[in-house]
Design an enzyme around this catalytic site. Structure first.
Site, PDB file in Angstrom:
ATOM      1  N   CYS A  83      29.033  60.020  37.470  1.00  0.00           N
ATOM      2  CA  CYS A  83      30.286  60.549  37.999  1.00  0.00           C
ATOM      3  C   CYS A  83      30.569  61.905  37.367  1.00  0.00           C
ATOM      4  O   CYS A  83      30.523  62.050  36.137  1.00  0.00           O
ATOM      5  CB  CYS A  83      31.422  59.577  37.689  1.00  0.00           C
ATOM      6  SG  CYS A  83      33.056  60.167  38.185  1.00  0.00           S
ATOM      7  N   CYS A  86      33.853  61.522  34.989  1.00  0.00           N
ATOM      8  CA  CYS A  86      33.892  60.822  33.695  1.00  0.00           C
ATOM      9  C   CYS A  86      32.516  60.512  33.127  1.00  0.00           C
ATOM     10  O   CYS A  86      32.406  59.915  32.074  1.00  0.00           O
ATOM     11  CB  CYS A  86      34.695  59.537  33.824  1.00  0.00           C
ATOM     12  SG  CYS A  86      33.889  58.253  34.815  1.00  0.00           S
ATOM     13  N   CYS A 131      34.324  55.665  41.692  1.00  0.00           N
ATOM     14  CA  CYS A 131      33.951  55.365  40.309  1.00  0.00           C
ATOM     15  C   CYS A 131      34.918  54.324  39.770  1.00  0.00           C
ATOM     16  O   CYS A 131      36.130  54.487  39.866  1.00  0.00           O
ATOM     17  CB  CYS A 131      34.007  56.647  39.479  1.00  0.00           C
ATOM     18  SG  CYS A 131      33.755  56.372  37.711  1.00  0.00           S
ATOM     19  N   CYS A 134      37.112  56.053  36.585  1.00  0.00           N
ATOM     20  CA  CYS A 134      38.158  57.080  36.766  1.00  0.00           C
ATOM     21  C   CYS A 134      38.753  57.083  38.172  1.00  0.00           C
ATOM     22  O   CYS A 134      39.697  57.821  38.434  1.00  0.00           O
ATOM     23  CB  CYS A 134      37.617  58.464  36.419  1.00  0.00           C
ATOM     24  SG  CYS A 134      36.448  59.155  37.604  1.00  0.00           S
ATOM     25  N   CYS A 154      26.336  56.556  51.018  1.00  0.00           N
ATOM     26  CA  CYS A 154      26.314  57.962  51.435  1.00  0.00           C
ATOM     27  C   CYS A 154      27.293  58.696  50.516  1.00  0.00           C
ATOM     28  O   CYS A 154      28.508  58.563  50.656  1.00  0.00           O
ATOM     29  CB  CYS A 154      26.726  58.056  52.900  1.00  0.00           C
ATOM     30  SG  CYS A 154      26.509  59.681  53.607  1.00  0.00           S
TER      31      CYS A 154
END
Length: 170
Positions: A83, A86, A131, A134, A154
Site C-alpha cells: 500500500c 501505509c 487496504c 489504512c 484490478c
C-alpha cells in the site's frame, strides 16, 4: 396557474435528480467502509502531505488512474506490492498476471491484508478492495480471473509501491 406540462416537467426533474443521486452513491453512503475503523487514521491534510496528488486521488478519494499509465503495470520482478499509504504488503509478485485491462492485476491478495466493501457507484454493484490497515482504496475485484482463484483484483498501480525481493531470492 399550474398546467399539466409544468407538473410533468417538475415530476420528471425530481425523478431525474433522485436517479442521478443513486448513480453517484458512494461506498461511504452505503455505510460499510465509512463505519470501519482502521489501524492508521490521519486527517485529510496529513494524507495530502504524505501522498503524491495521484496517490491521494486514488487512495483517499477512490479515484482511478488512466489505463496503462502505471509503471507497475509492467513490473515483472519478484517482490511485494504494498500500500502506498501505509506500506502494508498486499500482493506477492507471483500472483500478478497480465489481464489486458491496463491496470495491474492479481489473482490473490496476501491473506488478511485486503478488505472488501460493496461499491454502488455509476449505477452498478461491484466489490471494492481497500487496504485493511489504512482503508486506502485499491481498486475492485471481479470473478473473471485465472486459476487457482478465478478472481481478478484490478488494482490502481499508483495506490501501490513495489518492493523488490532480496537478490538471493531472485
Amino acid at each position: 396557474m399550474f398546467d399539466r406540462r409544468i407538473l410533468l416537467t417538475t415530476v420528471a426533474g425530481l425523478f431525474g435528480l433522485s436517479a442521478f443521486r443513486w448513480l453517484r452513491a458512494t461506498p461511504a453512503e452505503a455505510g460499510e467502509k465509512a463505519a470501519q475503523k482502521f489501524e492508521i487514521e490521519k486527517t485529510d491534510a496529513e494524507w495530502r502531505a504524505q501522498l503524491t496528488p495521484q496517490q491521494y486521488e486514488i487512495l483517499r478519494k477512490e479515484g482511478t488512474e488512466r489505463p496503462g499509465s502505471s509503471p507497475l503495470l509492467n513490473e515483472h520482478r519478484k517482490g511485494t506490492f504494498a500500500c502506498a499509504g501505509c506500506d502494508l504488503p498486499l500482493f506477492a509478485s507471483e500472483t500478478k498476471f497480465e489481464s489486458g485491462t491496463g491496470w495491474p492485476s492479481f489473482y490473490q491478495p496476501i491473506e488478511g491484508n485486503v478488505g472488501k466493501t460493496e461499491d454502488r457507484t455509476f449505477g452498478m454493484v461491484r466489490t471494492e478492495v481497500h487496504c485493511r490497515r489504512c482503508g486506502g482504496h485499491l481498486g475492485h475485484v471481479f470473478d473473471d480471473g485465472p486459476k487457482p482463484t478465478g478472481l481478478r483484483y484490478c488494482i490502481d498501480g499508483f495506490g501501490l509501491v513495489f518492493h523488490p525481493a532480496a537478490p538471493s531470492a531472485t
